[in-house]
Enzyme design. Structure first.
Site, short mmCIF file in Angstrom:
data_model
loop_
_atom_site.label_atom_id
_atom_site.label_comp_id
_atom_site.label_asym_id
_atom_site.label_seq_id
_atom_site.Cartn_x
_atom_site.Cartn_y
_atom_site.Cartn_z
N ASP B 217 0.96 -1.15 -0.05
CA ASP B 217 -0.02 0.07 0.09
C ASP B 217 0.76 1.19 -0.07
O ASP B 217 0.65 2.16 0.75
CB ASP B 217 -0.83 0.09 1.10
CG ASP B 217 -1.97 1.03 1.11
OD1 ASP B 217 -2.22 1.61 0.05
OD2 ASP B 217 -2.50 1.37 2.24
N LYS B 219 2.02 4.68 -0.99
CA LYS B 219 1.48 5.77 -1.62
C LYS B 219 2.07 7.31 -0.94
O LYS B 219 2.31 6.82 0.32
CB LYS B 219 0.03 6.03 -1.54
CG LYS B 219 -0.59 5.59 -0.24
CD LYS B 219 -2.13 5.39 -0.25
CE LYS B 219 -2.66 4.88 1.17
NZ LYS B 219 -4.00 4.63 1.08
N PRO B 220 2.08 8.23 -1.55
CA PRO B 220 2.58 9.40 -0.87
C PRO B 220 1.91 9.54 0.70
O PRO B 220 2.80 10.04 1.43
CB PRO B 220 2.22 10.52 -1.65
CG PRO B 220 2.18 9.93 -3.31
CD PRO B 220 1.38 8.53 -2.81
N ASN B 222 1.41 7.51 2.79
CA ASN B 222 1.86 6.61 3.68
C ASN B 222 3.48 6.71 3.74
O ASN B 222 4.25 6.14 4.53
CB ASN B 222 1.84 5.17 3.02
CG ASN B 222 0.33 4.79 3.57
OD1 ASN B 222 -0.34 5.12 4.39
ND2 ASN B 222 0.04 3.38 2.94
#
Lengths: 203, 855
Positions: B217, B219-220, B222
């Site tokens: 998962d 993504k920016p 995170n």
């Protein structure tokens, strides 16, 4: 994925051989597959349906595990799963209709819910009644078992034609053609049930 | 025997009326039950169903399934309340809710024991979600985090159960953390800075993968960057442990109302529910990198993650290369957007395009391959690739595109297409032409037959099934030819002809030593057969001349051309054309050895001969092509003699002829563009020049792949522009090192051109004050020039000596500096080219400086 396919077949075999099959492990393995099958068929904007998908998967599993028919391999497993899904959905549809009848009885007079022949002709696929469809499917099964199977795998099992082709032991094009024809037949049957009956009686 | 009802229906389906009836009577053979079934089935097929019928989702019955399922699911029912600010969890007081994940909620909490304040993030199972599955999942995440200890992964501190019975764990809180992309934009980080930061993210993910954890998962949002610029990777909520046989995520997915990953960064295999591997994280990182570099996502998804259009985008859509997207104008956008996006990267659209073009494009596109097996296998490989890029070493992804696009490699399936287009043109075409040529005589028949048979055998040998899974190239084809050519020993002239064709092929593929030995062998055969006045012989001499030029023996080439011209006396159109070609080739070599006047003279003769062929029997295109070559050569000579305006005029004429003859992307078009660019550059029209260099480079890359003489000189020229005109040292250095690397591999370490490029890499280094490396490069270049017997008066040698003098001066080695500078001053005194004039000036200035230091 290959790993999964092998594992599931192995486990299914083991379940027949051993007295205490590792159901938990099998559950984990098949869960994803069942969910995939169910979700392919249940995608809907309507609320609550995603949860229903989960519920459906659980039920399918219970039904399959409790059934006297045991899957012998992966393909068989899918066929049984599709069958289980159909049965569960039909059960619910029956229950739902019963509920509706009760509600209507409370509110309206009997003649309003009386069945009027032909009024189904104009209705669209959106109002497809699962019970009617199931009845028509059972009629079709009598006439051509393979078409009925294809409908079960495709419509209730959410399988791809490639998968179906393996199950009916034909090529993919045949599976696609069977589906097209079964669909046409069911449509005729549901929109104009009398015409087909006439043919039958003429014979 | 059972009858297949489907077979009957298949057959009857296309029949009508009586025909159908007749057929059915026969097919059912009196079986009334079967006949009834068939009729009933056929009846239902009279009209086909509307396309939507039964194709949509199943209409679920209107029963409250959830009620029914409660009992079935039988999970521990935990009655819980929401966590509220002020509530205590262990030693921490909850401050506020930070966010909500699939199964848990994250709160900011602080320790308030008076002494010091420690802020932490606490993840608690979401109330109402406390099912057995969620518990398992939660424990799983905790277990994963407990095993990960890395400076760029938010640390797990400890875990427990709240008084309400909800499991929780306490994690490091990223103070003032902002998502990676946002951080890069607010701080207006340059591409290089972004890459450095992104590399740290990769390092964290690489670490996780080495511990057998797939994040799934990425993504920016995170990936947070704190106020000190430190990257922290968070949320292993749906991560997967590779060696664990159980993966609770699959169970978890179904109990949540959404997919466990955010599709905007998810990989095709995630959407398709296929196997997850380390390459899945590579894809998500590729998506993030794309966004960091360009400010855009490779594709924008609509809300509703399983929408067919979204699945199609993720699984099918090949993203536009980053370098292409940054200059693209979107109709829906205002015009300034690209400028704004590149300004956030300390660049402008054109420069940004240049930065991204090549290596970065290749890296991103490799990470975003749809098939996991075509990406970097693990994040570690992506990390190392970025490291290579940042250290200016060649990246692996480029080799990949090199293999895909260059030397016209084709997938096995299409190999026959290649053979038929290229090989037929190059080989059979040559043969057919020979067979059909006017001087086809009886005595030649056996030669032609032998050659023909040889070709056939070659084609049989490249049975595509024998090359299973491999790529097939012209080199392969020629390799087979080389193996089989000895079979033609009894037919020397046929053998010579094949050798000539293959030599030409190798020459075109820049495989000079192969070409050289083939030409030499073939010349030997013709000589022995006393055919030195034949066109074939003269042609081979000219071919060998080209090879010699490329093998850096210009004087040998010069002699070969003079010899060939002395033999060429025939006045049939073919011979005139050949002569014209040799004159123009000779002009090329004369320019190389700086005999520009004679070069111009030879080129003008070439043009005259070519012009005389207009209206002859020869194909118009052949003549036009030769006219273009001659024009090209005249202009080159003119340009070297500083007659730039006439040169420009002739180059443009040559270019337009070539473009109309050969199309836009022929290497010869590129050659002319390159020369035109040189001229424009000399005229001070740098922007125009750059455009042509870039266009030429693109053609070379497209046709030959990353390794070709053309690419080497184009990169070199672009580097010089960056350096001299744009004063952009970094870009110049990148181009020039690339040029040098290519030259080393194409021409060899000791080739004059390699030395030349090395010299021009040294100059910017010297001007930047890097004298050690500069001196090193120049001394190497001088050694190369000496080895190749370049005279001291040659421009290259002069420049090298002059700059070496300058370096020695800077490094306080005055005596040697003075000697070299004085020699240069002498030799450049009467020279007219701009480079040498500059050298003269440089030598003079350096000497003046020297005198002021050491009177």
């Amino acid at each position: 994925m290959e790993q999964f396919n092998r594992d599931i077949s192995q486990l299914l075999r083991a379940m027949h051989e051993e007295s205490s099959p590792d159901r938990e492990l099998l559950w984990q393995l098949v869960y994803e597959e069942l969910r995939r099958m169910a979700s392919r068929r249940m995608i809907s904007e309507r609320q609550g349906l995603t949860l229903s998908t989960t519920g459906l998967v659980h039920e399918v599993y219970i039904k399959m595990m409790g059934s006297s028919k045991q899957a012998v391999n992966r393909d068989h497993f899918y066929a049984l799963a599709a069958n289980a899904m159909r049965q569960i959905l039909i059960d619910y549809a029956r229950k739902s209709n019963a509920q509706k009848r009760i509600n209507k009885q409370n509110l309206t007079s009997l003649d309003e819910v009386e069945h009027v022949p032909g009024n189904k002709a104009g209705r669209t696929y959106q109002n497809l009644d699962l019970i009617d469809l199931n009845n028509a499917l059972e009629e079709l099964r009598e006439l051509n078992a393979r078409w009925a199977k294809v409908v079960e795998y495709r419509y209730f099992g959410g399988m791809t034609f490639k998968e179906i082709a393996v199950l009916i032991d034909r090529d993919q094009r045949t599976a696609e053609r069977d589906w097209e024809r079964a669909r046409s037949w069911l449509y005729s049957r549901l929109t104009d049930p009398e015409s087909l009956k006439t043919t039958l009686s003429l014979n | 025997m059972s009858v297949d009802i489907n077979e009957i229906i298949d057959n009857a389906f296309d029949l009508e009326g009586i025909d159908r009836d007749a057929y059915l009577n026969v097919a059912c053979a009196g079986d009334t039950h079967l006949r009834a079934n068939v009729d009933q089935l056929l009846q239902g097929l009279d009209q086909s169903a509307p396309p939507e019928f039964m194709e949509g989702p199943i209409p679920l019955p209107n029963v409250d399934l959830i009620d029914d399922l409660e009992g079935f699911m039988d999970f521990p029912a935990i009655n819980s309340s929401h966590i509220i600010p002020g509530q205590r969890i262990d030693a921490y007081k909850v401050v506020e809710r930070l966010g909500q994940g699939g199964m848990g909620e994250v709160y900011l909490a602080e320790r308030d024991d008076g002494e010091f304040k420690q802020r932490v993030a606490i993840k608690v199972v979401r109330s109402g979600m406390a099912t057995e599955e969620v518990y398992k999942r939660f424990q799983y995440e905790r277990q994963i985090l407990a095993n990960l200890s890395h400076p760029h992964i938010a640390r797990l501190l400890f875990g427990g159960v709240t008084t309400d019975g909800l499991p929780y764990f306490v994690m490091e809180y990223v103070e003032d953390g902002v998502p990676l992309t946002e951080y890069c934009d607010t701080h207006e980080l340059s591409i290089k800075e972004r890459l450095e930061l992104f590399k740290k993210v990769c390092d964290a993910v690489r670490y996780a993968q080495r511990n057998l954890v797939i994040h799934r998962d990425l993504k920016p949002s995170n990936i947070l960057v704190n106020k000190d610029g430190v990257v922290k990777l968070l949320d292993f909520g749906i991560a997967k442990l590779l060696d664990s046989e159980m993966d609770p995520v699959t169970m978890f997915e179904t109990t949540q109302h959404k997919a466990p990953f955010t599709p905007a960064y998810g990989a095709p295999e995630q959407v398709r529910g296929k196997g997850i591997s380390a390459a899945t994280d590579v894809y998500s990182l590729g998506m993030i990198l794309y966004e960091l570099l360009t400010g855009r996502r490779p594709y924008e998804l609509e809300p509703g993650w399983l929408k067919p259009t979204n699945v199609e985008l993720i699984c099918e859509f090949i993203p536009t290369a980053p370098s292409s997207i940054v200059t693209r104008r979107f109709i829906s956008e205002e015009t300034g957007v690209q400028t704004t996006l590149s300004a956030l990267r300390q660049s402008d659209p054109i420069r940004l395009k240049r930065t991204l073009h090549g290596d970065l494009d290749a890296i991103v596109m490799k990470a975003l391959k749809k098939e996991p097996e075509n990406r970097y296998g693990a994040v570690g490989e992506l990390y190392e690739e970025l490291e290579r890029y940042l250290e200016n070493r060649p990246v692996l992804a480029q080799n990949d595109t090199f293999r895909y696009r260059t030397f016209k490699f084709i997938q096995r399936k299409r190999s026959l297409v290649l053979v038929s287009t290229l090989a037929v043109l190059a080989l059979v075409g040559g043969l057919v032409a020979a067979l059909l040529s006017a001087n086809f005589a009886k005595q030649e028949a056996s030669r032609a037959n032998a050659a023909n048979e040889f070709m056939n055998e070659m084609f049989v040998a490249v049975d595509p099934d024998q090359l299973e899974g491999d790529v097939f190239t012209l080199q392969d084809l020629f390799g087979i030819g080389l193996e089989k050519i000895d079979a033609l020993d009894s037919q020397p002239l046929a053998k010579a002809e094949i050798q000539g064709i293959m030599a030409n092929g190798y020459l075109n593929m820049s495989e000079f030593s192969q070409a050289e030995s083939l030409y030499s062998a073939n010349i030997e055969i013709y000589r022995k057969a006393s055919r030195i006045h034949s066109r074939e012989f003269i042609n081979s001499l000219a071919g060998l001349g080209r090879v010699k030029r490329n093998l850096d023996s210009p004087y040998e080439a010069d002699s070969l051309y003079r010899y060939a011209l002395s033999l060429s006396k025939s006045n049939d159109p073919e011979s005139i054309l050949l002569r014209s070609r040799i004159y123009s080739d000779h002009a090329l070599i004369l320019n190389d050895i700086e005999s520009f006047e004679e070069g111009e003279e030879q080129a003008r003769t070439s043009l005259e001969l070519a012009n005389s062929l207009k209206g002859s029997d020869l194909e118009e295109t052949k003549v036009q092509n030769q006219i273009a070559i001659a024009l090209d050569r005249i202009s080159t000579s003119l340009s070297r003699q500083r007659n730039f305006s006439e040169a420009e005029d002739l180059f443009r004429r040559a270019l337009s002829i070539r473009q109309s003859l050969l199309g836009e992307s022929d290497p010869k078009v590129a050659n002319t563009m390159y020369e035109l660019a040189n001229t424009l550059s000399s005229l001070g029209r740098v922007d125009e020049a750059e455009e042509y260099y870039q266009q030429a480079l693109n053609i070379y890359l497209k046709v030959y792949g990353s390794q070709s003489p053309g690419a080497a000189v184009s990169y070199q020229a672009l580097g010089m522009i960056e350096w001299y005109h744009r004063k952009n040292f970094d870009a110049a250095y990148d181009y020039l090192t690339k040029s040098l690397e290519i030259s080393k591999s194409v021409h060899g370490e000791d080739h004059t051109w390699t030395g030349y490029i090395q010299l021009y890499l040294a100059i910017p280094l010297i001007k930047e004050g890097n004298f050690t490396e500069g001196q090193h490069l120049i001394e190497d270049a001088l050694a190369i020039f000496k080895k190749n017997e370049l005279p001291v008066s040659h421009g290259y040698t002069l420049s090298a000596n002059c700059w070496l003098g300058k370096v020695l001066l800077e490094r306080s080695q005055y005596a040697e500096a003075e000697t070299r500078l004085n020699t240069c001053l002498d030799l450049t005194k009467s020279r007219s080219t701009s480079t040498l004039k500059n050298m003269n000036e440089l030598a003079q200035n350096s000497l003046n400086e020297l005198k002021s230091i050491q009177p």
